[in-house]
Design a protein around this motif. Structure first.
Motif, short mmCIF file in Angstrom:
data_model
loop_
_atom_site.label_atom_id
_atom_site.label_comp_id
_atom_site.label_asym_id
_atom_site.label_seq_id
_atom_site.Cartn_x
_atom_site.Cartn_y
_atom_site.Cartn_z
N ALA A 109 50.09 43.73 47.26
CA ALA A 109 49.70 42.07 47.04
C ALA A 109 48.66 41.59 48.25
N ALA A 110 47.90 40.77 47.90
CA ALA A 110 46.77 40.26 49.02
C ALA A 110 47.74 39.84 50.32
N LEU A 111 48.44 38.91 50.12
CA LEU A 111 49.25 38.46 51.31
C LEU A 111 50.76 38.84 51.47
N THR A 112 50.95 39.92 51.16
CA THR A 112 52.35 40.66 51.33
C THR A 112 52.49 41.09 52.77
N ALA A 113 53.34 41.08 53.45
CA ALA A 113 53.26 41.84 54.76
C ALA A 113 54.00 42.88 54.44
N PRO A 114 53.43 44.12 55.32
CA PRO A 114 54.09 45.50 54.97
C PRO A 114 55.39 45.63 55.69
N THR A 115 55.77 44.85 56.76
CA THR A 115 56.89 44.90 57.49
C THR A 115 57.55 43.55 57.80
N ASP A 116 58.76 43.32 58.23
CA ASP A 116 59.23 42.13 58.50
C ASP A 116 58.27 41.37 59.74
N SER A 117 57.84 42.07 60.52
CA SER A 117 57.42 41.73 61.91
C SER A 117 55.71 41.34 61.65
N SER A 118 55.29 42.11 60.80
CA SER A 118 53.62 41.82 60.49
C SER A 118 53.32 40.59 59.95
N PRO A 119 52.25 40.13 60.26
CA PRO A 119 51.57 38.88 59.76
C PRO A 119 51.21 38.98 58.44
N ARG A 120 51.33 37.90 57.71
CA ARG A 120 51.23 37.85 56.29
C ARG A 120 49.80 38.01 55.96
N TRP A 121 48.76 37.81 56.72
CA TRP A 121 47.33 37.78 56.62
C TRP A 121 46.86 39.38 56.86
N LEU A 122 47.71 40.15 57.50
CA LEU A 122 47.25 41.50 57.95
C LEU A 122 46.59 42.38 56.50
N THR A 123 47.51 42.25 55.30
CA THR A 123 47.22 43.12 54.29
C THR A 123 45.55 42.47 53.83
N ALA A 124 45.19 41.36 53.72
CA ALA A 124 44.08 40.85 53.38
C ALA A 124 43.30 41.20 54.24
N VAL A 125 43.24 41.19 55.50
CA VAL A 125 42.34 41.64 56.51
C VAL A 125 42.18 43.16 56.42
N MET A 126 42.91 44.00 56.07
CA MET A 126 42.99 45.32 56.03
C MET A 126 42.05 45.56 54.59
N ARG A 127 42.44 44.97 53.77
CA ARG A 127 41.42 45.05 52.51
C ARG A 127 40.13 44.79 52.51
N CYS A 128 39.95 43.58 53.40
CA CYS A 128 38.56 43.23 53.37
C CYS A 128 37.92 44.22 54.51
N ASP A 129 38.40 44.69 55.35
CA ASP A 129 37.73 45.98 56.28
C ASP A 129 37.37 47.00 55.51
N ARG A 130 38.15 47.40 54.76
CA ARG A 130 37.89 48.77 53.74
C ARG A 130 36.71 48.34 52.97
N ALA A 131 36.74 47.29 52.27
CA ALA A 131 35.52 47.20 51.34
C ALA A 131 34.28 47.00 51.98
N LEU A 132 34.21 46.11 53.17
CA LEU A 132 33.17 46.00 54.03
C LEU A 132 32.71 47.04 54.67
N SER A 133 33.60 47.96 55.07
CA SER A 133 33.14 49.18 55.89
C SER A 133 32.38 50.12 54.51
N SER A 134 33.01 50.24 53.58
CA SER A 134 32.11 51.05 52.68
C SER A 134 30.89 50.56 52.05
N TRP A 135 30.92 49.05 51.87
CA TRP A 135 29.58 48.73 51.66
C TRP A 135 28.57 48.56 52.90
N PHE A 136 29.19 48.80 54.10
CA PHE A 136 28.24 48.76 55.39
C PHE A 136 27.44 50.22 55.42
N ILE A 137 28.47 51.21 55.21
CA ILE A 137 28.00 52.46 55.18
C ILE A 137 26.98 52.88 53.97
N GLY A 138 27.07 52.42 52.88
CA GLY A 138 26.13 52.48 51.85
C GLY A 138 25.00 51.91 51.93
#
Length: 110
Positions: A13-42
């Motif tokens: 889920a977009a705002l689900t933390a992968p571990t207890d210590s990770s921030p909730r926003w980390l998953t959303a940032v990682m998804r955005c980074d993945r999407a923008l990286s692929s767009w940027f290369i293309g």
């Protein structure tokens, strides 16, 4: 031999933390980074020909350079946020499970 069906792994889920210590926003940032990286290369593959086409219009060339610069800056900021979030996980001594990574990257497993 029969072929095994390919099953998509569960996407986190977009705002689900992968571990207890990770921030909730980390998953959303990682998804955005993945999407923008692929767009940027293309977009990078088509950027030089676009600049050649826009060469007679200096204003259009400046707009194109500003767009690619802002995208690169945003991609860099996402990388900084991702590094900060992953550092919090490492500092807590936890490890992000493989299932989270494969769900984030949408790998398919057998």
């Amino acid at each position: 031999m029969t072929a095994q069906p390919i099953i998509a792994s569960a996407r986190p889920a977009a705002l689900t933390a992968p571990t207890d210590s990770s921030p909730r926003w980390l998953t959303a940032v990682m998804r955005c980074d993945r999407a923008l990286s692929s767009w940027f290369i293309g977009a990078g593959l088509f950027f030089a020909p676009i600049l050649l086409i826009l060469d007679p219009w200096p204003v259009a060339v400046v707009i194109a350079w500003v767009a690619i610069s802002v995208s690169g800056l945003w991609l860099g900021l996402l990388g900084v946020f991702m590094a900060a979030g992953l550092a919090q996980v490492l500092r807590a001594g936890e490890e992000i499970p493989d299932e989270f990574w494969s769900g984030l990257l949408e790998y398919r497993t057998r």
